[in-house]
Scaffold this active site. Structure first.
Site, PDB file in Angstrom:
ATOM      1  CD  GLU A   1      34.261  -6.005   8.389  1.00 21.20           C
ATOM      2  OE1 GLU A   1      33.763  -5.079   9.060  1.00 21.20           O
ATOM      3  OE2 GLU A   1      35.468  -6.256   8.361  1.00 21.20           O
TER       4      GLU A   1
ATOM      5  CB  CYS B   1      35.592  -3.045  11.728  1.00 23.41           C
ATOM      6  SG  CYS B   1      36.354  -4.616  11.320  1.00 23.41           S
TER       7      CYS B   1
HETATM    8  P1  NDP Z   1      35.192   4.624   3.194  1.00 24.29           P
HETATM    9  O1  NDP Z   1      34.107   3.673   3.456  1.00 24.29           O
HETATM   10  O2  NDP Z   1      34.841   5.885   2.534  1.00 24.29           O
HETATM   11  O3  NDP Z   1      36.337   3.942   2.300  1.00 24.29           O
HETATM   12  C1  NDP Z   1      36.557   2.554   2.173  1.00 24.29           C
HETATM   13  C2  NDP Z   1      37.052   2.256   0.760  1.00 24.29           C
HETATM   14  O4  NDP Z   1      36.038   2.601  -0.198  1.00 24.29           O
HETATM   15  C3  NDP Z   1      38.277   3.074   0.343  1.00 24.29           C
HETATM   16  O5  NDP Z   1      39.102   2.311  -0.488  1.00 24.29           O
HETATM   17  C4  NDP Z   1      37.647   4.220  -0.413  1.00 24.29           C
HETATM   18  O6  NDP Z   1      38.540   4.863  -1.266  1.00 24.29           O
HETATM   19  C5  NDP Z   1      36.561   3.502  -1.179  1.00 24.29           C
HETATM   20  N1  NDP Z   1      35.466   4.343  -1.645  1.00 24.29           N
HETATM   21  C6  NDP Z   1      35.113   5.590  -1.263  1.00 24.29           C
HETATM   22  N2  NDP Z   1      34.005   6.001  -1.936  1.00 24.29           N
HETATM   23  C7  NDP Z   1      33.651   4.981  -2.762  1.00 24.29           C
HETATM   24  C8  NDP Z   1      32.595   4.783  -3.693  1.00 24.29           C
HETATM   25  N3  NDP Z   1      31.649   5.708  -3.922  1.00 24.29           N
HETATM   26  N4  NDP Z   1      32.533   3.610  -4.353  1.00 24.29           N
HETATM   27  C9  NDP Z   1      33.448   2.647  -4.142  1.00 24.29           C
HETATM   28  N5  NDP Z   1      34.480   2.782  -3.272  1.00 24.29           N
HETATM   29  C10 NDP Z   1      34.576   3.924  -2.580  1.00 24.29           C
HETATM   30  O7  NDP Z   1      35.928   4.843   4.544  1.00 24.29           O
HETATM   31  P2  NDP Z   1      36.869   6.033   4.974  1.00 24.29           P
HETATM   32  O8  NDP Z   1      38.241   5.644   4.673  1.00 24.29           O
HETATM   33  O9  NDP Z   1      36.410   7.342   4.390  1.00 24.29           O
HETATM   34  O10 NDP Z   1      36.594   6.053   6.544  1.00 24.29           O
HETATM   35  C11 NDP Z   1      35.372   6.588   7.017  1.00 24.29           C
HETATM   36  C12 NDP Z   1      34.922   5.876   8.269  1.00 24.29           C
HETATM   37  O11 NDP Z   1      34.703   4.501   8.007  1.00 24.29           O
HETATM   38  C13 NDP Z   1      35.928   5.902   9.376  1.00 24.29           C
HETATM   39  O12 NDP Z   1      35.798   7.071  10.084  1.00 24.29           O
HETATM   40  C14 NDP Z   1      35.578   4.672  10.156  1.00 24.29           C
HETATM   41  O13 NDP Z   1      34.590   5.016  11.119  1.00 24.29           O
HETATM   42  C15 NDP Z   1      34.973   3.730   9.142  1.00 24.29           C
HETATM   43  N6  NDP Z   1      35.882   2.659   8.705  1.00 24.29           N
HETATM   44  C16 NDP Z   1      35.530   1.373   8.953  1.00 24.29           C
HETATM   45  C17 NDP Z   1      36.396   0.370   8.595  1.00 24.29           C
HETATM   46  C18 NDP Z   1      36.087  -1.064   8.870  1.00 24.29           C
HETATM   47  O14 NDP Z   1      37.016  -1.861   8.972  1.00 24.29           O
HETATM   48  N7  NDP Z   1      34.839  -1.458   8.955  1.00 24.29           N
HETATM   49  C19 NDP Z   1      37.665   0.629   7.957  1.00 24.29           C
HETATM   50  C20 NDP Z   1      37.901   2.017   7.666  1.00 24.29           C
HETATM   51  C21 NDP Z   1      37.027   2.974   8.040  1.00 24.29           C
HETATM   52  P3  NDP Z   1      39.421   6.091  -0.703  1.00 24.29           P
HETATM   53  O15 NDP Z   1      39.981   5.679   0.615  1.00 24.29           O
HETATM   54  O16 NDP Z   1      40.469   6.213  -1.694  1.00 24.29           O
HETATM   55  O17 NDP Z   1      38.465   7.228  -0.590  1.00 24.29           O
END
Ligand code: NDP
Length: 516
Positions: free
Chosen positions: A250, A284
């Site tokens: 998602e 989102c």
């Molecule tokens: P990410 O997609 O990077 O993070 C989401 C989750 O994935 C976190 O738990 C993160 O860990 C983890 N993660 C990061 N890298 C990896 C990897 N290589 N393999 C597996 N898991 C991983 O989102 P961000 O928090 O960096 O946010 C970036 C952008 O995403 C925001 O600016 C926003 O635009 C969007 N976003 C969208 C969301 C939604 O609901 N669709 C929710 C949040 C963000 P960790 O946080 O510890 O790095």
């Protein structure tokens, strides 16, 4: 709540392999807790324990698992304030959002899946159309996959972690949650509660850490439920592809709202403000851009501007203290600022807000932008902040074209008093969900799938798919009235082939039947 929260027992026993992660309250900047940053070996130990616990958990059966889910419901009802405090302090959202979109949602989900899981997943006997299966019983059973890894974001720490764990657990899997490294505390509270109400050891655990910890979970789990950015989702999906394990992704969105000339403009403005500013736009499914037809554009802009100007922003304290809270993820402030600055540099006008907050904590003012166009980042990239860019369009056709002109396709909405017209416009929008005279609310109807089109993801939560995805289908055929030797068995012989050929023709070449 500012008192430091402890780490969960699971993390303590696994042992921090790297320096701990400090958790800040984004509304105050205070440090409120620490969690370990698990390395791949630490994740491996947690997944091994979850894998060892899985067969007994599956064998418990639906009724016993459902009873534990209901015990969790009761626990959450007794500890409402504690849970809301934990969410508000690490995420910076208002208590109202934590109550409705996290606590209520999770309480509802425990009951929803406790009641429905067995009905959806029970073994089915199929009536087959095939004459070759005469005398045979064809059945499909659902088996748990094993260990489900749930990788969660920071914007809805409970809904997008525990919420996705519940159907996985009801299907007989054990679950390891990897929270966002900046909002792991409320999840820890619920995982501890699960142990307190009697969930067996290893059934629901947490692997705290950063992106590397998440990647280590993808390397070990049997299914990945991921919510987050499209960029990370692609990496997760690629790795799942290499490992040949299923996943559900998602991802991001850039949800358009269309306001047609026959809309109830007051309602459209209220929904636009609510769902662009709620949780500071960090949803989102937020309204990220509005397309308003010329006849109602001025009225819509004026109403939205007035309503956004009246919003109260600040540190969320008691209920009703503020309408809009903090920006949870520090780098998000830079993204929001870049989108506003880029729009202004290209000719947009800021009618309200437009700046970072001053003082302690991370805030961005609720912002309304007009004179925007599709060359601006605020109209094309996910902003994930309290901004609403509004663009004037000539008519319905232009609105639909611009709404669909996006790599994303998560949600979308259309406002019109003509409900047939609304449905017709909805059918032309490429999105996982479309709301007529509304926004987002289908999320609470867990009967319907919620997923994304295009770059907004793969798979769905909710609906039957929201639980069958955590299982594999196991087809079982039982031959009851078996002949010792059937006519289709060896040896092949020309006369028999001719009879079979005649049967095929008799079955499929009936007069009037379409070919192909
Ligand atoms: P990410 O997609 O990077 O993070 C989401 C989750 O994935 C976190 O738990 C993160 O860990 C983890 N993660 C990061 N890298 C990896 C990897 N290589 N393999 C597996 N898991 C991983 O989102 P961000 O928090 O960096 O946010 C970036 C952008 O995403 C925001 O600016 C926003 O635009 C969007 N976003 C969208 C969301 C939604 O609901 N669709 C929710 C949040 C963000 P960790 O946080 O510890 O790095």
């Amino acid at each position: 709540m500012t008192s430091p929260l402890r780490v969960t027992e699971t993390d303590e026993t696994s042992g921090p392999a790297r320096p701990q992660i400090a958790i800040q309250n984004p509304a105050t900047g205070e440090t409120i807790g620490h969690v370990p940053n698990l390395d791949p070996a630490g994740v491996g130990a947690i997944v091994d324990a979850a894998r060892a616990a899985q067969p007994a958990w599956e064998a418990l059966g639906f009724k016993a698992r459902a009873a534990l889910m209901r015990d969790m419901q009761a626990w959450l009802l007794r500890h409402r304030s504690e849970v809301v405090d934990a969410v508000v302090s690490e995420n910076g959202k208002t208590r109202e959002d934590a109550l409705l979109a996290e606590l209520y949602y999770v309480i509802d989900s425990f009951g929803y899946w406790a009641k429905r899981a067995e009905k959806i997943l029970r073994p089915r006997t199929l009536r087959t159309h095939s004459p070759f299966l005469l005398g045979r019983k064809l059945m499909v059973e659902r088996r748990a996959l094993g260990v489900v890894g749930v990788i969660a974001p920071w914007n809805y720490p409970l809904t997008l972690s525990v919420g996705d764990a519940i159907p996985a657990l009801m299907a007989g899997n054990t679950v390891v949650i990897k929270p966002s490294e900046i909002t792991p505390l409320a999840i820890g509270v619920l995982v501890d509660a699960a142990r307190e109400v009697g969930f067996p050891e290893g059934v629901l655990t947490v692997a705290n850490g950063d992106g590397e910890t998440g990647a280590a979970l993808v390397d070990r789990a049997d299914f990945i439920m991921f919510t987050g950015s499209t960029a990370t989702g692609r990496k997760v999906g690629a790795r799942c592809g290499e490992r040949l394990i299923p996943c559900s992704l998602e991802l991001g969105g850039k949800d358009p709202m269309i306001v047609l000339e026959d809309a109830d403009v007051e309602r459209a403005a209220n929904v636009a403000v609510e769902w662009s500013m709620r949780n500071s736009g960090q949803i989102c499914l937020s309204v990220e851009r509005a397309y308003v037809t010329a006849p109602v554009y001025d009225e819509f802009v004026s109403k939205v501007t007035q309503k956004v100007r009246a919003l109260r922003q600040g540190e969320p304290r008691e209920e009703g203290s503020v309408d809009v809270g903090a920006i949870t993820f520090p780098p998000q402030l830079d993204i929001i600022e870049r989108h506003v600055d880029d729009a202004v540099a290209k000719g947009a006008k800021v009618l309200v807000g437009g700046k970072r907050g001053t003082g302690r904590g991370q805030f961005f003012e609720p912002t309304v932008l007009v004179d925007v166009d599709p060359t601006m980042a605020c109209m094309t990239e996910e902003t994930f902040g309290p901004t609403l860019p509004i663009m004037k369009v000539a008519d319905e056709a232009e609105a639909i074209r611009l709404a669909n002109d996006s790599p994303y396709g998560l949600g979308s909405s259309v406002f019109t008093k003509d409900l047939e017209r609304g449905r017709r416009v909805a059918q032309q929008l490429v999105a996982g969900s479309t709301w007529v005279n509304d926004a987002i609310m289908s999320y609470l109807g867990q009967e319907a799938p919620m997923g994304g089109a295009k770059d907004s993801g793969l798979g769905a939560r909710h609906g039957e798919q929201g639980i069958t995805k955590y299982t594999r289908a196991h087809t079982i055929l039982v031959t009851r009235f078996a002949l010792r030797h059937e006519v289709t068995m060896f040896p092949n012989a020309r006369p028999r082939s001719k009879v079979l050929d005649a049967i095929v023709v008799a079955l499929f070449a009936r007069p009037g039947r379409r070919k192909g």
